[in-house]
Design an enzyme around this catalytic site. Structure first.
Site, PDB file in Angstrom:
ATOM      1  N   ARG A 133       0.817  -1.220   0.000  1.00 24.52           N
ATOM      2  CA  ARG A 133       0.000   0.000   0.000  1.00 24.52           C
ATOM      3  C   ARG A 133       0.850   1.269   0.000  1.00 24.52           C
ATOM      4  O   ARG A 133       0.392   2.316  -0.440  1.00 24.52           O
ATOM      5  CB  ARG A 133      -1.012  -0.041   1.146  1.00 24.52           C
ATOM      6  CG  ARG A 133      -2.147  -1.043   0.856  1.00 24.52           C
ATOM      7  CD  ARG A 133      -3.125  -1.134   2.004  1.00 24.52           C
ATOM      8  NE  ARG A 133      -2.537  -1.705   3.190  1.00 24.52           N
ATOM      9  CZ  ARG A 133      -2.438  -3.021   3.444  1.00 24.52           C
ATOM     10  NH1 ARG A 133      -2.919  -3.895   2.587  1.00 24.52           N
ATOM     11  NH2 ARG A 133      -1.881  -3.461   4.548  1.00 24.52           N
ATOM     12  N   GLU A 190       2.348  -7.399  13.058  1.00 24.10           N
ATOM     13  CA  GLU A 190       1.237  -7.517  14.014  1.00 24.10           C
ATOM     14  C   GLU A 190       0.639  -8.922  13.872  1.00 24.10           C
ATOM     15  O   GLU A 190       0.217  -9.531  14.834  1.00 24.10           O
ATOM     16  CB  GLU A 190       0.188  -6.438  13.712  1.00 24.10           C
ATOM     17  CG  GLU A 190      -0.935  -6.365  14.728  1.00 24.10           C
ATOM     18  CD  GLU A 190      -2.017  -5.367  14.346  1.00 24.10           C
ATOM     19  OE1 GLU A 190      -1.870  -4.679  13.317  1.00 24.10           O
ATOM     20  OE2 GLU A 190      -3.011  -5.297  15.074  1.00 24.10           O
TER      21      GLU A 190
HETATM   22  P1  AMP Z   1       3.710  -3.310  11.647  1.00 28.39           P
HETATM   23  O1  AMP Z   1       4.972  -3.912  11.084  1.00 28.39           O
HETATM   24  O2  AMP Z   1       3.139  -4.119  12.771  1.00 28.39           O
HETATM   25  O3  AMP Z   1       3.903  -1.852  12.013  1.00 28.39           O
HETATM   26  O4  AMP Z   1       2.602  -3.399  10.511  1.00 28.39           O
HETATM   27  C1  AMP Z   1       2.574  -2.459   9.486  1.00 28.39           C
HETATM   28  C2  AMP Z   1       2.294  -3.088   8.150  1.00 28.39           C
HETATM   29  O5  AMP Z   1       1.250  -4.047   8.211  1.00 28.39           O
HETATM   30  C3  AMP Z   1       1.853  -2.025   7.170  1.00 28.39           C
HETATM   31  O6  AMP Z   1       2.428  -2.313   5.902  1.00 28.39           O
HETATM   32  C4  AMP Z   1       0.346  -2.146   7.143  1.00 28.39           C
HETATM   33  O7  AMP Z   1      -0.143  -2.013   5.832  1.00 28.39           O
HETATM   34  C5  AMP Z   1       0.043  -3.537   7.690  1.00 28.39           C
HETATM   35  N1  AMP Z   1      -0.906  -3.516   8.825  1.00 28.39           N
HETATM   36  C6  AMP Z   1      -0.631  -3.901  10.103  1.00 28.39           C
HETATM   37  N2  AMP Z   1      -1.699  -3.795  10.882  1.00 28.39           N
HETATM   38  C7  AMP Z   1      -2.687  -3.310  10.117  1.00 28.39           C
HETATM   39  C8  AMP Z   1      -4.058  -2.947  10.363  1.00 28.39           C
HETATM   40  N3  AMP Z   1      -4.614  -3.067  11.585  1.00 28.39           N
HETATM   41  N4  AMP Z   1      -4.782  -2.451   9.326  1.00 28.39           N
HETATM   42  C9  AMP Z   1      -4.227  -2.317   8.088  1.00 28.39           C
HETATM   43  N5  AMP Z   1      -2.953  -2.640   7.799  1.00 28.39           N
HETATM   44  C10 AMP Z   1      -2.182  -3.145   8.790  1.00 28.39           C
END
Ligand code: AMP
Length: 179
Positions: free
Chosen positions: A65, A102
């Site tokens: 994205r 996550e």
């Molecule tokens: P993180 O590495 O945990 O900060 O996750 C960020 C990445 O995962 C980004 O590329 C987001 O597009 C995707 N992502 C993680 N959690 C979500 C969420 N709750 N909603 C949408 N995209 C998420």
């Protein structure tokens, strides 16, 4: 910096999808915002205003994205775009970093020599949650000899700690919306 109330129309263009891609995850879906010409322009305006003019050579865009915003933002900043991708997608030799998500774990890769050493690099993604993805991208940029200018996101989920993690490393970040 944009006043949060100015961004209220953007919030109404983010759709929350419960239990995607796994039970317990509130997925913040930016596709309605991307599909709305005024909303997209407003988001790019706000991101552009948050960045000092002529301070960025390269926007490092995180798959997938981040890609959707990177070309337009880079064009406004007078910068180029470098894709940071999931494993096995880039055709040339790569540098890679493994990281935790996550939900699940993954790896990010960038082409060796994607930008000149010393380039001023801004990292861009749609959302920061735990920060694993952003930190991995920051490490890739630094390993490639880039000067990390900061991070920009449409959305921060501060309860998941990612933006605090960036701050603890001395990396500046800004998001338009918080949930
Ligand atoms: P993180 O590495 O945990 O900060 O996750 C960020 C990445 O995962 C980004 O590329 C987001 O597009 C995707 N992502 C993680 N959690 C979500 C969420 N709750 N909603 C949408 N995209 C998420």
């Amino acid at each position: 910096m944009t006043h949060p109330s100015d961004l209220a129309p953007l919030r109404s263009l983010i759709r929350t999808i419960p239990d995607f891609p796994e039970p317990g995850i509130q997925f913040r879906d930016i596709t309605p915002l991307l599909a709305d010409a005024r909303g997209l322009t407003q988001a790019l305006d706000a991101l552009e205003r948050s960045i000092e003019p002529a301070s960025v050579d390269i926007v490092a865009a995180i798959e997938a994205r981040g890609f959707l915003l990177a070309g337009a933002l880079a064009q406004r900043l007078g910068a180029g775009v470098v894709p940071v991708r999931k494993p096995g997608k880039l055709p040339g030799p790569t540098l890679g970093v493994d990281y935790a998500l996550e939900y699940g774990s993954d790896r990010l890769e960038m082409h060796v020599g994607a930008f000149a050493s010393g380039s001023r690099v801004l990292v861009l993604d749609d959302l920061i949650a735990t920060g694993g993805t952003a930190v991995a991208c920051g490490e890739l940029v630094e390993r490639a000899g880039g000067q990390l200018i900061g991070f920009r996101f449409l959305i921060d989920l501060p309860a998941l700690g990612g933006s605090a993690l960036l701050a603890a490393r001395g990396w500046g970040s800004h998001a338009l919306l918080r949930y």
